[in-house]
Motif scaffolding. Structure first.
Motif, PDB file in Angstrom:
ATOM      1  N   MET A 258       0.870  -1.177   0.000  1.00 51.95           N
ATOM      2  CA  MET A 258       0.000   0.000   0.000  1.00 51.95           C
ATOM      3  C   MET A 258       0.905   1.225   0.000  1.00 51.95           C
ATOM      4  O   MET A 258       1.754   1.373   0.886  1.00 51.95           O
ATOM      5  N   LYS A 259       0.735   2.071  -1.003  1.00 50.16           N
ATOM      6  CA  LYS A 259       1.501   3.310  -1.060  1.00 50.16           C
ATOM      7  C   LYS A 259       0.805   4.294  -1.984  1.00 50.16           C
ATOM      8  O   LYS A 259       0.023   3.895  -2.847  1.00 50.16           O
ATOM      9  N   ASP A 260       1.081   5.561  -1.780  1.00 45.95           N
ATOM     10  CA  ASP A 260       0.536   6.621  -2.629  1.00 45.95           C
ATOM     11  C   ASP A 260      -0.980   6.538  -2.774  1.00 45.95           C
ATOM     12  O   ASP A 260      -1.519   6.675  -3.875  1.00 45.95           O
ATOM     13  N   GLN A 261      -1.663   6.282  -1.653  1.00 44.87           N
ATOM     14  CA  GLN A 261      -3.120   6.176  -1.623  1.00 44.87           C
ATOM     15  C   GLN A 261      -3.655   5.114  -2.569  1.00 44.87           C
ATOM     16  O   GLN A 261      -4.756   5.226  -3.106  1.00 44.87           O
ATOM     17  N   THR A 262      -2.873   4.043  -2.764  1.00 44.73           N
ATOM     18  CA  THR A 262      -3.262   2.978  -3.671  1.00 44.73           C
ATOM     19  C   THR A 262      -2.986   1.628  -3.024  1.00 44.73           C
ATOM     20  O   THR A 262      -1.976   1.439  -2.366  1.00 44.73           O
ATOM     21  N   ILE A 263      -3.901   0.689  -3.237  1.00 42.71           N
ATOM     22  CA  ILE A 263      -3.720  -0.686  -2.787  1.00 42.71           C
ATOM     23  C   ILE A 263      -3.273  -1.510  -3.989  1.00 42.71           C
ATOM     24  O   ILE A 263      -3.926  -1.496  -5.032  1.00 42.71           O
ATOM     25  N   PHE A 264      -2.173  -2.212  -3.835  1.00 46.76           N
ATOM     26  CA  PHE A 264      -1.648  -3.090  -4.876  1.00 46.76           C
ATOM     27  C   PHE A 264      -1.823  -4.535  -4.432  1.00 46.76           C
ATOM     28  O   PHE A 264      -1.328  -4.923  -3.378  1.00 46.76           O
ATOM     29  N   PHE A 265      -2.524  -5.318  -5.241  1.00 47.79           N
ATOM     30  CA  PHE A 265      -2.762  -6.717  -4.923  1.00 47.79           C
ATOM     31  C   PHE A 265      -1.691  -7.587  -5.554  1.00 47.79           C
ATOM     32  O   PHE A 265      -0.999  -7.172  -6.493  1.00 47.79           O
ATOM     33  N   LYS A 266      -1.561  -8.815  -5.065  1.00 45.31           N
ATOM     34  CA  LYS A 266      -0.552  -9.757  -5.546  1.00 45.31           C
ATOM     35  C   LYS A 266      -0.638 -10.005  -7.047  1.00 45.31           C
ATOM     36  O   LYS A 266       0.365 -10.217  -7.704  1.00 45.31           O
ATOM     37  N   ASN A 267      -1.853  -9.979  -7.586  1.00 43.55           N
ATOM     38  CA  ASN A 267      -2.034 -10.282  -9.005  1.00 43.55           C
ATOM     39  C   ASN A 267      -1.818  -9.065  -9.907  1.00 43.55           C
ATOM     40  O   ASN A 267      -1.995  -9.147 -11.106  1.00 43.55           O
ATOM     41  N   GLY A 268      -1.451  -7.910  -9.329  1.00 46.00           N
ATOM     42  CA  GLY A 268      -1.188  -6.716 -10.120  1.00 46.00           C
ATOM     43  C   GLY A 268      -2.347  -5.742 -10.174  1.00 46.00           C
ATOM     44  O   GLY A 268      -2.196  -4.620 -10.661  1.00 46.00           O
ATOM     45  N   GLU A 269      -3.511  -6.136  -9.701  1.00 44.74           N
ATOM     46  CA  GLU A 269      -4.659  -5.234  -9.691  1.00 44.74           C
ATOM     47  C   GLU A 269      -4.430  -4.120  -8.670  1.00 44.74           C
ATOM     48  O   GLU A 269      -3.813  -4.335  -7.627  1.00 44.74           O
ATOM     49  N   ILE A 270      -4.938  -2.925  -8.982  1.00 44.62           N
ATOM     50  CA  ILE A 270      -4.776  -1.793  -8.069  1.00 44.62           C
ATOM     51  C   ILE A 270      -6.128  -1.141  -7.797  1.00 44.62           C
ATOM     52  O   ILE A 270      -7.018  -1.166  -8.644  1.00 44.62           O
ATOM     53  N   ILE A 271      -6.236  -0.565  -6.587  1.00 46.08           N
ATOM     54  CA  ILE A 271      -7.438   0.183  -6.220  1.00 46.08           C
ATOM     55  C   ILE A 271      -6.981   1.470  -5.542  1.00 46.08           C
ATOM     56  O   ILE A 271      -6.324   1.421  -4.500  1.00 46.08           O
ATOM     57  N   PRO A 272      -7.302   2.615  -6.123  1.00 47.46           N
ATOM     58  CA  PRO A 272      -6.980   3.881  -5.461  1.00 47.46           C
ATOM     59  C   PRO A 272      -8.014   4.195  -4.380  1.00 47.46           C
ATOM     60  O   PRO A 272      -9.180   3.828  -4.507  1.00 47.46           O
ATOM     61  N   LEU A 273      -7.562   4.855  -3.315  1.00 41.01           N
ATOM     62  CA  LEU A 273      -8.447   5.247  -2.226  1.00 41.01           C
ATOM     63  C   LEU A 273      -8.327   6.734  -1.953  1.00 41.01           C
ATOM     64  O   LEU A 273      -7.288   7.334  -2.226  1.00 41.01           O
ATOM     65  N   GLY A 274      -9.367   7.304  -1.383  1.00 40.12           N
ATOM     66  CA  GLY A 274      -9.306   8.677  -0.912  1.00 40.12           C
ATOM     67  C   GLY A 274      -8.382   8.764   0.296  1.00 40.12           C
ATOM     68  O   GLY A 274      -8.078   7.763   0.941  1.00 40.12           O
ATOM     69  N   ARG A 275      -7.933   9.962   0.616  1.00 38.91           N
ATOM     70  CA  ARG A 275      -6.928  10.148   1.660  1.00 38.91           C
ATOM     71  C   ARG A 275      -7.362   9.575   3.004  1.00 38.91           C
ATOM     72  O   ARG A 275      -6.624   8.829   3.645  1.00 38.91           O
ATOM     73  N   GLN A 276      -8.555   9.908   3.456  1.00 38.50           N
ATOM     74  CA  GLN A 276      -9.019   9.461   4.776  1.00 38.50           C
ATOM     75  C   GLN A 276      -9.168   7.938   4.829  1.00 38.50           C
ATOM     76  O   GLN A 276      -8.731   7.303   5.790  1.00 38.50           O
ATOM     77  N   ASN A 277      -9.779   7.351   3.814  1.00 37.70           N
ATOM     78  CA  ASN A 277      -9.937   5.893   3.770  1.00 37.70           C
ATOM     79  C   ASN A 277      -8.579   5.202   3.698  1.00 37.70           C
ATOM     80  O   ASN A 277      -8.373   4.151   4.311  1.00 37.70           O
ATOM     81  N   TYR A 278      -7.651   5.791   2.953  1.00 41.84           N
ATOM     82  CA  TYR A 278      -6.315   5.209   2.826  1.00 41.84           C
ATOM     83  C   TYR A 278      -5.589   5.187   4.167  1.00 41.84           C
ATOM     84  O   TYR A 278      -4.984   4.182   4.538  1.00 41.84           O
ATOM     85  N   VAL A 279      -5.664   6.273   4.913  1.00 40.68           N
ATOM     86  CA  VAL A 279      -4.973   6.361   6.207  1.00 40.68           C
ATOM     87  C   VAL A 279      -5.477   5.271   7.154  1.00 40.68           C
ATOM     88  O   VAL A 279      -4.685   4.541   7.763  1.00 40.68           O
ATOM     89  N   HIS A 280      -6.791   5.126   7.269  1.00 37.40           N
ATOM     90  CA  HIS A 280      -7.355   4.111   8.160  1.00 37.40           C
ATOM     91  C   HIS A 280      -7.012   2.693   7.688  1.00 37.40           C
ATOM     92  O   HIS A 280      -6.674   1.826   8.497  1.00 37.40           O
ATOM     93  N   THR A 281      -7.085   2.474   6.400  1.00 38.79           N
ATOM     94  CA  THR A 281      -6.795   1.153   5.853  1.00 38.79           C
ATOM     95  C   THR A 281      -5.327   0.800   6.020  1.00 38.79           C
ATOM     96  O   THR A 281      -4.988  -0.327   6.389  1.00 38.79           O
ATOM     97  N   LYS A 282      -4.447   1.753   5.796  1.00 38.73           N
ATOM     98  CA  LYS A 282      -3.012   1.504   5.950  1.00 38.73           C
ATOM     99  C   LYS A 282      -2.661   1.185   7.400  1.00 38.73           C
ATOM    100  O   LYS A 282      -1.846   0.300   7.673  1.00 38.73           O
ATOM    101  N   GLN A 283      -3.278   1.872   8.339  1.00 37.25           N
ATOM    102  CA  GLN A 283      -3.044   1.587   9.762  1.00 37.25           C
ATOM    103  C   GLN A 283      -3.497   0.167  10.105  1.00 37.25           C
ATOM    104  O   GLN A 283      -2.791  -0.571  10.800  1.00 37.25           O
ATOM    105  N   ALA A 284      -4.656  -0.226   9.631  1.00 39.69           N
ATOM    106  CA  ALA A 284      -5.165  -1.574   9.898  1.00 39.69           C
ATOM    107  C   ALA A 284      -4.278  -2.626   9.230  1.00 39.69           C
ATOM    108  O   ALA A 284      -4.013  -3.688   9.811  1.00 39.69           O
ATOM    109  N   PHE A 285      -3.787  -2.341   8.027  1.00 38.53           N
ATOM    110  CA  PHE A 285      -2.902  -3.269   7.316  1.00 38.53           C
ATOM    111  C   PHE A 285      -1.579  -3.419   8.064  1.00 38.53           C
ATOM    112  O   PHE A 285      -1.043  -4.521   8.187  1.00 38.53           O
ATOM    113  N   ALA A 286      -1.052  -2.324   8.595  1.00 43.48           N
ATOM    114  CA  ALA A 286       0.191  -2.369   9.368  1.00 43.48           C
ATOM    115  C   ALA A 286       0.025  -3.272  10.593  1.00 43.48           C
ATOM    116  O   ALA A 286       0.899  -4.091  10.903  1.00 43.48           O
TER     117      ALA A 286
END
Length: 116
Positions: free
Chosen positions: A74-102
């Motif tokens: 997860m970087k630059d407000q984007t989620i990168f999956f193992k298969n190469g698929e990506i999903i961009p997130l808004g800033r607030q959603n990205y921050v919460h998701t990155k914390q949970a992923f950590a």
């Protein structure tokens, strides 16, 4: 025992193994379970599948639940999956998701995760 998400429509009935799901998203009245090889769709609400999911799954938006086991980075407000698929997130959603992923990747005891 490996857990699965039952997916029943008028035309098909199947088990979608939790380990295979990249993410689950709600798009209007349609619910999609996305794996590396297929996209399963049915008319439903995202709330109806939450009871089948475990701690690998995180609701990063009201309409999107991701599988942390399938996330590679997860970087630059984007989620990168193992298969190469990506999903961009808004800033607030990205921050919460990155914390949970950590927290998820730092915890060495992912007891509900089964690697097959």
């Amino acid at each position: 025992m490996e857990r699965f998400l039952p997916f029943v429509t008028r035309t098909q009935c199947c088990k979608i193994w939790l380990r295979d799901i990249l993410y689950i998203r709600q798009d209007g009245r349609m619910l999609y379970a996305v794996t590396e090889s297929e996209i399963f769709g049915r008319y439903d609400k995202i709330k109806s599948v939450e009871k089948y999911l475990d701690r690998r799954f995180y609701p990063c938006m009201k309409s999107l639940i991701i599988n942390f086991q399938q996330v590679s980075i997860m970087k630059d407000q984007t989620i990168f999956f193992k298969n190469g698929e990506i999903i961009p997130l808004g800033r607030q959603n990205y921050v919460h998701t990155k914390q949970a992923f950590a927290l998820y990747i730092k915890n060495p005891c992912n007891s509900n995760d089964s690697v097959v």
